[in-house]
Design a protein around this motif. Sequence first.
Motif, PDB file in Angstrom:
ATOM      1  N   ASP A  19       0.828  -1.212   0.000  1.00 27.31           N
ATOM      2  CA  ASP A  19       0.000   0.000   0.000  1.00 27.31           C
ATOM      3  C   ASP A  19       0.862   1.262   0.000  1.00 27.31           C
ATOM      4  OD1 ASP A  19      -2.303  -1.512   0.001  1.00 27.31           O
ATOM      5  OD2 ASP A  19      -2.630  -1.349   2.161  1.00 27.31           O
ATOM      6  N   GLU A  20       1.951   1.233   0.767  1.00 24.74           N
ATOM      7  CA  GLU A  20       2.853   2.382   0.821  1.00 24.74           C
ATOM      8  C   GLU A  20       3.512   2.620  -0.539  1.00 24.74           C
ATOM      9  OE1 GLU A  20       6.868   3.783   3.204  1.00 24.74           O
ATOM     10  OE2 GLU A  20       5.616   2.220   4.068  1.00 24.74           O
TER      11      GLU A  20
ATOM     12  N   GLU B 259       0.909   4.067  -2.869  1.00 20.08           N
ATOM     13  CA  GLU B 259       0.637   5.461  -2.534  1.00 20.08           C
ATOM     14  C   GLU B 259       1.764   6.367  -3.020  1.00 20.08           C
ATOM     15  OE1 GLU B 259      -0.497   8.287   1.265  1.00 20.08           O
ATOM     16  OE2 GLU B 259      -0.718   6.134   1.411  1.00 20.08           O
TER      17      GLU B 259
ATOM     18  N   THR C 290       1.510   6.741  -6.727  1.00 20.28           N
ATOM     19  CA  THR C 290       0.378   7.587  -7.084  1.00 20.28           C
ATOM     20  C   THR C 290       0.710   9.049  -6.854  1.00 20.28           C
ATOM     21  OG1 THR C 290      -1.121   5.802  -6.496  1.00 20.28           O
ATOM     22  CG2 THR C 290      -2.070   7.990  -6.685  1.00 20.28           C
ATOM     23  N   VAL C 291       1.300   9.367  -5.719  1.00 18.43           N
ATOM     24  CA  VAL C 291       1.688  10.745  -5.410  1.00 18.43           C
ATOM     25  C   VAL C 291       2.756  11.200  -6.395  1.00 18.43           C
ATOM     26  CG1 VAL C 291       2.771  12.253  -3.697  1.00 18.43           C
ATOM     27  CG2 VAL C 291       1.017  10.630  -2.994  1.00 18.43           C
TER      28      VAL C 291
ATOM     29  N   GLY D  89      -2.997  10.071  -2.929  1.00 22.37           N
ATOM     30  CA  GLY D  89      -2.644   8.657  -3.010  1.00 22.37           C
ATOM     31  C   GLY D  89      -3.851   7.763  -2.873  1.00 22.37           C
ATOM     32  N   VAL D  90      -3.865   6.720  -3.666  1.00 19.88           N
ATOM     33  CA  VAL D  90      -4.996   5.806  -3.693  1.00 19.88           C
ATOM     34  C   VAL D  90      -5.165   5.085  -2.367  1.00 19.88           C
ATOM     35  CG1 VAL D  90      -5.917   3.763  -4.829  1.00 19.88           C
ATOM     36  CG2 VAL D  90      -4.784   5.523  -6.173  1.00 19.88           C
ATOM     37  N   GLY D  91      -4.057   4.652  -1.765  1.00 24.13           N
ATOM     38  CA  GLY D  91      -4.150   3.904  -0.505  1.00 24.13           C
ATOM     39  C   GLY D  91      -4.830   4.702   0.580  1.00 24.13           C
ATOM     40  N   ALA D  92      -4.476   5.963   0.717  1.00 23.24           N
ATOM     41  CA  ALA D  92      -5.078   6.812   1.742  1.00 23.24           C
ATOM     42  C   ALA D  92      -6.547   7.069   1.443  1.00 23.24           C
ATOM     43  CB  ALA D  92      -4.323   8.133   1.834  1.00 23.24           C
TER      44      ALA D  92
ATOM     45  N   ARG E  69      -7.121   1.778   3.496  1.00 24.47           N
ATOM     46  CA  ARG E  69      -6.699   0.383   3.583  1.00 24.47           C
ATOM     47  C   ARG E  69      -6.079   0.121   4.936  1.00 24.47           C
ATOM     48  NH1 ARG E  69      -3.540  -0.376  -1.934  1.00 24.47           N
ATOM     49  NH2 ARG E  69      -5.056   0.609  -3.275  1.00 24.47           N
TER      50      ARG E  69
ATOM     51  N   GLU F  83     -12.556  -1.921  -1.975  1.00 19.74           N
ATOM     52  CA  GLU F  83     -11.788  -0.980  -2.758  1.00 19.74           C
ATOM     53  C   GLU F  83     -11.922  -1.304  -4.247  1.00 19.74           C
ATOM     54  OE1 GLU F  83      -8.220  -3.027  -0.386  1.00 19.74           O
ATOM     55  OE2 GLU F  83      -7.777  -1.191  -1.400  1.00 19.74           O
TER      56      GLU F  83
ATOM     57  N   SER G 194      -7.326   0.120  -8.192  1.00 22.13           N
ATOM     58  CA  SER G 194      -6.372   0.670  -7.232  1.00 22.13           C
ATOM     59  C   SER G 194      -5.339  -0.363  -6.812  1.00 22.13           C
ATOM     60  CB  SER G 194      -7.099   1.202  -5.993  1.00 22.13           C
ATOM     61  OG  SER G 194      -7.618   0.133  -5.239  1.00 22.13           O
TER      62      SER G 194
END
Length: 116
Positions: free
Chosen positions: A68-69, A72, A75-76, A83-86, A90, A98, A102
Motif C-alpha cells: 500500500d505504501e 501510494e 500515485t503521489v 494517493g490511492v491507498g489513503a 486500507r 476498494e 487501485s
Amino acid sequence: MCLGVPMRIMEINGFSARCEARGIERKASLFLLQHEDLQVGDLVMIHVGNAIQKMTEDDAQTAWDLYDEILELETVGAGVGAGVGAAHGRDSLKSTDEPTQSRPWAAPTGKSKPDA
C-alpha cells in the motif's frame, strides 16, 4: 521485481487451492508446501500461481502495508494527489470494498494509467 501476494486459503482440493485477498480470488498450487499442514483459513504467500510460504496474520498485514505504501508513493509521484491507498482507507487485509483498479496485482480493468 517479483512480488509475492499474501492470500487466504478458501478451499483446498489436493494440491490445488482457491485463495482470496481483498476480494480477488485466484487458484494456486500447494505442491511446494506439501510438507506443511495447510488448512482452509491459513494465509500463504502466492508467487506466480504457487504457494511458497505459510504466513502469520502479522506477516501478511506487514506485506500489505508495504504494498500500500509503494502504491501510494507511486500515485503521489505521478501527480495524482493524496494517493490511492489513503483515499480508500486500507487498514486491513480483510478490506474488500476498494476498486480493483487501485490494486496493481488485480486483474486488468482495461483502464490505462493517468497521465502525469
